[in-house]
Motif scaffolding. Structure first.
Motif, PDB file in Angstrom:
ATOM      1  N   ARG A 142       0.833  -1.209   0.000  1.00  0.00           N
ATOM      2  CA  ARG A 142       0.000   0.000   0.000  1.00  0.00           C
ATOM      3  C   ARG A 142       0.867   1.259   0.000  1.00  0.00           C
ATOM      4  O   ARG A 142       0.565   2.217  -0.710  1.00  0.00           O
ATOM      5  CB  ARG A 142      -0.934  -0.004   1.210  1.00  0.00           C
ATOM      6  CG  ARG A 142      -1.839   1.225   1.297  1.00  0.00           C
ATOM      7  CD  ARG A 142      -2.794   1.115   2.465  1.00  0.00           C
ATOM      8  NE  ARG A 142      -3.837   0.151   2.201  1.00  0.00           N
ATOM      9  CZ  ARG A 142      -4.967   0.434   1.547  1.00  0.00           C
ATOM     10  NH1 ARG A 142      -5.181   1.660   1.096  1.00  0.00           N
ATOM     11  NH2 ARG A 142      -5.877  -0.488   1.355  1.00  0.00           N
ATOM     12  N   LYS A 143       1.954   1.239   0.777  1.00  0.00           N
ATOM     13  CA  LYS A 143       2.847   2.404   0.811  1.00  0.00           C
ATOM     14  C   LYS A 143       3.480   2.630  -0.559  1.00  0.00           C
ATOM     15  O   LYS A 143       3.606   3.776  -1.014  1.00  0.00           O
ATOM     16  CB  LYS A 143       3.934   2.194   1.869  1.00  0.00           C
ATOM     17  CG  LYS A 143       3.443   2.326   3.299  1.00  0.00           C
ATOM     18  CD  LYS A 143       4.581   2.100   4.286  1.00  0.00           C
ATOM     19  CE  LYS A 143       4.092   2.246   5.731  1.00  0.00           C
ATOM     20  NZ  LYS A 143       5.183   1.992   6.713  1.00  0.00           N
ATOM     21  N   ALA A 144       3.873   1.529  -1.202  1.00  0.00           N
ATOM     22  CA  ALA A 144       4.480   1.632  -2.531  1.00  0.00           C
ATOM     23  C   ALA A 144       3.476   2.196  -3.534  1.00  0.00           C
ATOM     24  O   ALA A 144       3.808   3.051  -4.360  1.00  0.00           O
ATOM     25  CB  ALA A 144       4.985   0.269  -2.994  1.00  0.00           C
ATOM     26  N   VAL A 145       2.238   1.699  -3.450  1.00  0.00           N
ATOM     27  CA  VAL A 145       1.189   2.159  -4.364  1.00  0.00           C
ATOM     28  C   VAL A 145       0.888   3.637  -4.135  1.00  0.00           C
ATOM     29  O   VAL A 145       0.739   4.419  -5.079  1.00  0.00           O
ATOM     30  CB  VAL A 145      -0.090   1.309  -4.183  1.00  0.00           C
ATOM     31  CG1 VAL A 145      -1.282   1.953  -4.890  1.00  0.00           C
ATOM     32  CG2 VAL A 145       0.135  -0.092  -4.731  1.00  0.00           C
ATOM     33  N   VAL A 164      -8.604   4.078  -5.229  1.00  0.00           N
ATOM     34  CA  VAL A 164      -7.721   4.867  -6.089  1.00  0.00           C
ATOM     35  C   VAL A 164      -6.574   5.388  -5.229  1.00  0.00           C
ATOM     36  O   VAL A 164      -6.756   5.708  -4.054  1.00  0.00           O
ATOM     37  CB  VAL A 164      -8.447   6.060  -6.755  1.00  0.00           C
ATOM     38  CG1 VAL A 164      -9.510   5.579  -7.721  1.00  0.00           C
ATOM     39  CG2 VAL A 164      -9.047   6.998  -5.721  1.00  0.00           C
ATOM     40  N   ASN A 165      -5.373   5.433  -5.791  1.00  0.00           N
ATOM     41  CA  ASN A 165      -4.238   5.943  -5.023  1.00  0.00           C
ATOM     42  C   ASN A 165      -4.108   7.458  -5.187  1.00  0.00           C
ATOM     43  O   ASN A 165      -4.856   8.098  -5.943  1.00  0.00           O
ATOM     44  CB  ASN A 165      -2.949   5.226  -5.416  1.00  0.00           C
ATOM     45  CG  ASN A 165      -2.406   5.678  -6.769  1.00  0.00           C
ATOM     46  OD1 ASN A 165      -3.157   6.142  -7.631  1.00  0.00           O
ATOM     47  ND2 ASN A 165      -1.107   5.529  -6.972  1.00  0.00           N
ATOM     48  N   SER A 166      -3.156   8.033  -4.476  1.00  0.00           N
ATOM     49  CA  SER A 166      -2.974   9.479  -4.511  1.00  0.00           C
ATOM     50  C   SER A 166      -2.532   9.950  -5.893  1.00  0.00           C
ATOM     51  O   SER A 166      -2.846  11.066  -6.313  1.00  0.00           O
ATOM     52  CB  SER A 166      -1.956   9.914  -3.454  1.00  0.00           C
ATOM     53  OG  SER A 166      -0.721   9.245  -3.645  1.00  0.00           O
ATOM     54  N   GLY A 167      -1.788   9.081  -6.609  1.00  0.00           N
ATOM     55  CA  GLY A 167      -1.377   9.424  -7.967  1.00  0.00           C
ATOM     56  C   GLY A 167      -2.572   9.591  -8.887  1.00  0.00           C
ATOM     57  O   GLY A 167      -2.571  10.440  -9.785  1.00  0.00           O
ATOM     58  N   PHE A 168      -3.605   8.799  -8.647  1.00  0.00           N
ATOM     59  CA  PHE A 168      -4.826   8.890  -9.462  1.00  0.00           C
ATOM     60  C   PHE A 168      -5.554  10.203  -9.180  1.00  0.00           C
ATOM     61  O   PHE A 168      -5.977  10.905 -10.103  1.00  0.00           O
ATOM     62  CB  PHE A 168      -5.738   7.703  -9.161  1.00  0.00           C
ATOM     63  CG  PHE A 168      -6.908   7.577 -10.099  1.00  0.00           C
ATOM     64  CD1 PHE A 168      -6.886   6.659 -11.120  1.00  0.00           C
ATOM     65  CD2 PHE A 168      -8.017   8.379  -9.960  1.00  0.00           C
ATOM     66  CE1 PHE A 168      -7.953   6.540 -11.999  1.00  0.00           C
ATOM     67  CE2 PHE A 168      -9.093   8.279 -10.825  1.00  0.00           C
ATOM     68  CZ  PHE A 168      -9.058   7.355 -11.852  1.00  0.00           C
TER      69      PHE A 168
END
Length: 306
Positions: A142-145, A164-168
């Motif tokens: 999860r940290k990597a994502v 959705v991740n923060s990048g999304f």
């Protein structure tokens, strides 16, 4: 005599009950000494019964914290439980085996109460090392994502966002709360792709194949972006699709720069063709001039000879 037989029979039945469970179970008295341990407990700890009975278990199996630091008995929640009269449950600590190795445990400790007076504590525990490893792996994943600059998302089998991740959120401008529970086409659809493109996408991922393509999507503020993305099926234990994992990278700037390079390359090719054409013409012209000069020289020699 009957009383002694009854007591002996009860003790046997009690021990049978203790030994019939796969959980480790032990008891300690008010002096913090061990008064019984079941077979599962002995197996997990690696000790024989006689090595533990009558000894202070905290100093043997609970003497160090997960990081290896000394665990003072005064801080032990298990020993506190018969002093406070309250049961406790914990899954963040370790017990230590006879061979010096540790394993994560989930334990519950409850006072042994007789006529309102605490006589000791009974502790049940299970080895949760495998679970802890999985939890740690998931935490690291999860940290990597979350630290990834790529947009990463999960959906259910119907294309409804579940994560959705923060990048999304950074790429598309939506918050996680605005997306989870929403249908993906409503977010992505830019109007730049036809129905056949989306049909091909769904046909590919529903057949458990990886879909990879450059797509044109729309952000929350209406910007059109070009993404390089992949979608893979998430397969459950039964072999059926339970959702989809998508990874996207914004290549809008890269595509724009590539378009500029392509345009300049075409211009250079045109110029090169023109330059080559001119060069050929110059070579031909020089040859004609040279031929003319030779003809004039030959004519002059003939006239001089006359």
């Amino acid at each position: 005599m009957d009383t002694k037989q009854d007591s002996s029979e009860f003790a046997k039945r009690f021990q049978l009950i203790l030994d019939s469970t796969d959980e480790g179970i032990y008891g300690i008295d008010l002096t913090e000494n061990c008064i019984f341990v079941n077979k599962s407990g002995l197996r997990m700890l690696g000790y024989a019964e006689e090595e533990l009975i009558g000894r202070k278990l905290h100093s043997i199996i609970h003497c160090k914290k997960p990081n290896g630091d000394i665990y003072p008995a005064s801080e032990c929640p298990i020993l506190h439980s018969f002093k406070t009269g309250k049961g406790i449950r914990d899954d963040s600590e370790v017990f230590w085996r006879k061979d010096g190795t540790a394993f994560y445990v989930e334990y519950a400790a409850y006072p042994i109460v007789d006529e309102g007076i605490a006589k000791g504590v009974v502790v049940s525990f299970t080895d949760i090392t495998k679970r802890k490893i999985k939890e740690e792996s998931l935490t690291q994943f999860r940290k990597a994502v979350e630290s990834s600059g790529d947009a990463i998302f999960l959906t259910d089998i119907n294309g409804i966002f579940t994560y959705v991740n923060s990048g999304f959120t950074k790429m598309y401008g939506y918050s996680s709360g605005e997306l989870v529970g929403k249908n993906t086409p409503r977010v992505f659809k830019s109007g730049k792709l036809d129905r056949l493109a989306y049909e091909h996408l769904w046909k590919t991922i529903l057949s458990k194949q990886e879909f990879k393509a450059e797509l044109i999507n729309k952000t929350k503020d209406g910007r059109i972006i070009t993404i390089e993305g992949s979608i893979n099926s998430v397969i459950g234990d039964n072999g059926n699709i339970i959702g989809f994992l998508g990874i996207q990278r914004d290549i809008t700037q890269r595509k724009a720069e590539q378009n500029i390079i392509n345009e300049r390359t075409i211009e250079l090719e045109k110029f090169s063709r023109l330059a080559v054409g001119r060069e050929l013409k110059m070579v031909e012209l020089k040859k004609k001039i040279q031929d003319l000069e030779n003809e004039l020289k030959n004519a002059s020699k003939k006239n001089a000879a006359k």
